[in-house]
Design a protein around this motif. Structure first.
Motif, mmCIF file in Angstrom:
data_model
loop_
_atom_site.group_PDB
_atom_site.id
_atom_site.type_symbol
_atom_site.label_atom_id
_atom_site.label_comp_id
_atom_site.label_asym_id
_atom_site.label_seq_id
_atom_site.Cartn_x
_atom_site.Cartn_y
_atom_site.Cartn_z
ATOM 1 N N TYR A 178 1.826 17.139 -0.842
ATOM 2 C CA TYR A 178 1.312 18.508 -0.696
ATOM 3 C C TYR A 178 2.479 19.452 -0.438
ATOM 4 O O TYR A 178 3.201 19.314 0.554
ATOM 5 N N ILE A 179 2.676 20.410 -1.343
ATOM 6 C CA ILE A 179 3.662 21.471 -1.168
ATOM 7 C C ILE A 179 2.887 22.777 -1.207
ATOM 8 O O ILE A 179 2.357 23.162 -2.264
ATOM 9 N N PRO A 180 2.749 23.465 -0.067
ATOM 10 C CA PRO A 180 1.897 24.662 0.000
ATOM 11 C C PRO A 180 2.228 25.681 -1.087
ATOM 12 O O PRO A 180 3.383 26.076 -1.269
ATOM 13 N N GLY A 181 1.188 26.050 -1.821
ATOM 14 C CA GLY A 181 1.324 27.053 -2.854
ATOM 15 C C GLY A 181 2.014 26.595 -4.115
ATOM 16 O O GLY A 181 2.176 27.376 -5.067
ATOM 17 N N VAL A 182 2.448 25.329 -4.146
ATOM 18 C CA VAL A 182 3.197 24.820 -5.295
ATOM 19 C C VAL A 182 2.509 23.627 -5.940
ATOM 20 O O VAL A 182 2.317 23.594 -7.168
ATOM 21 N N TYR A 183 2.133 22.634 -5.121
ATOM 22 C CA TYR A 183 1.655 21.366 -5.687
ATOM 23 C C TYR A 183 0.537 20.805 -4.838
ATOM 24 O O TYR A 183 0.727 20.491 -3.664
ATOM 25 N N ASN A 184 -0.650 20.702 -5.407
ATOM 26 C CA ASN A 184 -1.836 20.128 -4.779
ATOM 27 C C ASN A 184 -2.373 20.994 -3.637
ATOM 28 O O ASN A 184 -1.687 21.860 -3.090
ATOM 29 N N ARG A 185 -3.631 20.739 -3.299
ATOM 30 C CA ARG A 185 -4.256 21.353 -2.135
ATOM 31 C C ARG A 185 -4.341 20.311 -1.024
ATOM 32 O O ARG A 185 -4.573 19.132 -1.284
ATOM 33 N N LEU A 186 -4.164 20.737 0.212
ATOM 34 C CA LEU A 186 -4.140 19.804 1.337
ATOM 35 C C LEU A 186 -5.436 19.004 1.408
ATOM 36 O O LEU A 186 -5.408 17.787 1.611
ATOM 37 N N GLU A 187 -6.582 19.668 1.228
ATOM 38 C CA GLU A 187 -7.859 18.953 1.335
ATOM 39 C C GLU A 187 -8.003 17.896 0.241
ATOM 40 O O GLU A 187 -8.597 16.828 0.460
ATOM 41 N N ASP A 188 -7.440 18.169 -0.936
ATOM 42 C CA ASP A 188 -7.512 17.192 -2.024
ATOM 43 C C ASP A 188 -6.627 15.979 -1.729
ATOM 44 O O ASP A 188 -7.030 14.828 -1.956
ATOM 45 N N VAL A 189 -5.451 16.241 -1.239
ATOM 46 C CA VAL A 189 -4.523 15.161 -0.922
ATOM 47 C C VAL A 189 -5.095 14.269 0.179
ATOM 48 O O VAL A 189 -5.040 13.029 0.099
ATOM 49 N N GLN A 190 -5.662 14.875 1.201
ATOM 50 C CA GLN A 190 -6.204 14.082 2.307
ATOM 51 C C GLN A 190 -7.475 13.348 1.900
ATOM 52 O O GLN A 190 -7.748 12.255 2.407
ATOM 53 N N SER A 191 -8.226 13.927 0.973
ATOM 54 C CA SER A 191 -9.389 13.217 0.446
ATOM 55 C C SER A 191 -8.952 11.970 -0.316
ATOM 56 O O SER A 191 -9.565 10.893 -0.183
ATOM 57 N N ARG A 192 -7.899 12.116 -1.104
ATOM 58 C CA ARG A 192 -7.384 10.942 -1.824
ATOM 59 C C ARG A 192 -6.856 9.892 -0.841
ATOM 60 O O ARG A 192 -6.974 8.687 -1.087
ATOM 61 N N ALA A 193 -6.284 10.342 0.269
ATOM 62 C CA ALA A 193 -5.784 9.405 1.281
ATOM 63 C C ALA A 193 -6.929 8.609 1.903
ATOM 64 O O ALA A 193 -6.812 7.401 2.141
ATOM 65 N N ARG A 194 -8.063 9.278 2.173
ATOM 66 C CA ARG A 194 -9.216 8.557 2.740
ATOM 67 C C ARG A 194 -9.776 7.559 1.734
ATOM 68 O O ARG A 194 -10.177 6.440 2.100
ATOM 69 N N ASP A 195 -9.813 7.944 0.471
ATOM 70 C CA ASP A 195 -10.260 7.014 -0.568
ATOM 71 C C ASP A 195 -9.309 5.827 -0.666
ATOM 72 O O ASP A 195 -9.744 4.670 -0.805
ATOM 73 N N HIS A 196 -8.019 6.092 -0.569
ATOM 74 C CA HIS A 196 -7.005 5.027 -0.600
ATOM 75 C C HIS A 196 -7.257 4.035 0.540
ATOM 76 O O HIS A 196 -7.244 2.815 0.330
ATOM 77 N N ALA A 197 -7.480 4.561 1.746
ATOM 78 C CA ALA A 197 -7.726 3.691 2.900
ATOM 79 C C ALA A 197 -8.971 2.839 2.688
ATOM 80 O O ALA A 197 -9.005 1.658 3.061
ATOM 81 N N GLY A 198 -10.001 3.429 2.082
ATOM 82 C CA GLY A 198 -11.221 2.668 1.815
ATOM 83 C C GLY A 198 -10.974 1.505 0.874
ATOM 84 O O GLY A 198 -11.494 0.399 1.081
ATOM 85 N N ARG A 199 -10.185 1.750 -0.167
ATOM 86 C CA ARG A 199 -9.873 0.666 -1.105
ATOM 87 C C ARG A 199 -9.025 -0.416 -0.442
ATOM 88 O O ARG A 199 -9.219 -1.617 -0.690
ATOM 89 N N SER A 206 0.865 -1.172 0.000
ATOM 90 C CA SER A 206 0.000 0.000 0.000
ATOM 91 C C SER A 206 0.905 1.227 0.000
ATOM 92 O O SER A 206 1.586 1.493 0.990
ATOM 93 N N LEU A 207 0.906 1.972 -1.099
ATOM 94 C CA LEU A 207 1.890 3.042 -1.230
ATOM 95 C C LEU A 207 1.281 4.330 -1.765
ATOM 96 O O LEU A 207 0.324 4.311 -2.545
ATOM 97 N N THR A 208 1.839 5.424 -1.310
ATOM 98 C CA THR A 208 1.447 6.748 -1.771
ATOM 99 C C THR A 208 2.535 7.268 -2.706
ATOM 100 O O THR A 208 3.728 7.141 -2.425
ATOM 101 N N ILE A 209 2.091 7.865 -3.811
ATOM 102 C CA ILE A 209 3.005 8.289 -4.872
ATOM 103 C C ILE A 209 2.806 9.779 -5.123
ATOM 104 O O ILE A 209 1.671 10.248 -5.283
#
Length: 322
Positions: free
Chosen positions: A155-176, A106-109
């Motif tokens: 998540y890199i503030p102001g550079v790459y992704n939004r924190l809420e989007d990244v954490q939403s993907r993390a919750r979806d990952h955990a569900g799978r 189970s890995l995050t990329i």
């Protein structure tokens, strides 16, 4: 005893925006889990091998949870694998301690999915980067399951992704991940596969009493071997007595193929088994070592508690070397 052990290989969870979310979802799930955070347990990289091996032996499902660092696992997790997957534990003549356990990566990329492509700047698919771990699982006798991974998990503030989007993907990952674990532990096929592993583990030992086997055989079981047909519990006792006079304890039943499918009366289990065994001098094999390949077909049922009962057991020899 935990059925699931999760090895968290993140080197510093306090700085994680995704692995911490995934682990929190696992903790909050109804499944019993032993979550082992390597960064807290071993900040000095000095792995307690005995404790880690005990945790793995107690589990049915082993999950490696980690961020994908430079196309591989983080250094702490690599050290853990190097130390814990030791000779005569994970491999070697007595290295069967992980045999038959389910193994999930189970890995995050951080990078986007399209970059992991022959035409992308990472050039290779994620599954290709995971081949060393897949082979490690095969060598240790683990059952390698489809990996669970998610892209754009940095998540890199102001550079790459939004924190809420990244954490939403993390919750979806955990569900799978939880969905896959539930299927492995609780589906009828998974229960039968675990039973097959335990069945042959018992046969490898050839205990004096046949009671454990009889508990899982229908009273009118149809037991068909290359040397003849046996009926019911009495017939099995006769066959088992002959088997104990033929083979020395410490056999090795290797499950080379296993398929479980529904049948009209329950489930049919199709197996290809290789038996490696030493024999007694007074046996038909005259004390010679045996390397025997057989096909087996079982007809089984599963009750509401997940208990397996064998009704028909057919063995056909493919070849043998003595």
């Amino acid at each position: 005893m935990s059925k699931i052990v999760v090895i968290s290989g993140h080197p510093d969870l306090e700085k994680s925006h995704t692995n911490t979310v995934i682990l929190k979802c696992l903790e909050d799930s109804p499944e019993s889990m032993d979550i082992r955070r390597l960064d807290r347990l071993y900040p000095d990289f000095r792995i307690d091998v005995e404790a880690e091996q005990a945790a793995l032996k107690a589990a049915d499902v082993i999950v490696l949870q980690f961020p994908f660092h430079w196309y591989a696992v983080p250094a702490l997790l690599k050290k853990w694998v190097d130390d814990v997957f030791s000779y005569n534990f994970a491999y070697g003549p007595e290295g069967d301690k992980l045999k038959g356990k389910d193994f999930i990566l189970s890995l995050t990329i951080g990078g986007a999915e399209e970059t992991y492509d022959p035409l992308g700047y990472n050039h290779f698919k994620i599954e290709q980067f995971l081949h060393p771990l897949q082979q490690t699982a095969y060598l240790a006798g683990l059952v390698y399951r489809a990996p669970v991974y998610t892209h754009r998990m940095v998540y890199i503030p102001g550079v790459y992704n939004r924190l809420e989007d990244v954490q939403s993907r993390a919750r979806d990952h955990a569900g799978r991940l939880l969905e896959q674990i539930d299927g492995l532990l609780n589906s009828p096929q998974a229960r039968i596969e675990r039973f097959v592993t335990e069945w042959f583990r018992q046969f490898d030992q050839l205990p004096q009493s046949s009671d454990w086997f009889l508990e899982h055989l229908d009273r009118d079981v149809n037991w068909v071997m290359p040397d003849g047909r046996y009926s019911g519990h009495a017939g099995f006792r006769d066959w088992y007595s002959h088997a104990r006079e033929t083979f020395r304890p410490g056999c090795d039943h290797q499950v080379e193929q296993l398929e479980v499918r529904r049948s009209d009366t329950g489930y049919q289990v199709d197996l290809r088994i290789r038996l490696l065994a030493e024999t007694f001098e007074g046996s038909p094999f005259g004390g010679e070592a045996v390397n025997m390949l057989v096909n087996e077909t079982w007809q089984v049922s599963l009750d509401a508690q997940g208990r397996v009962t064998i009704h028909d057991y057919l063995v056909e020899a493919v070849d043998s070397q003595a």
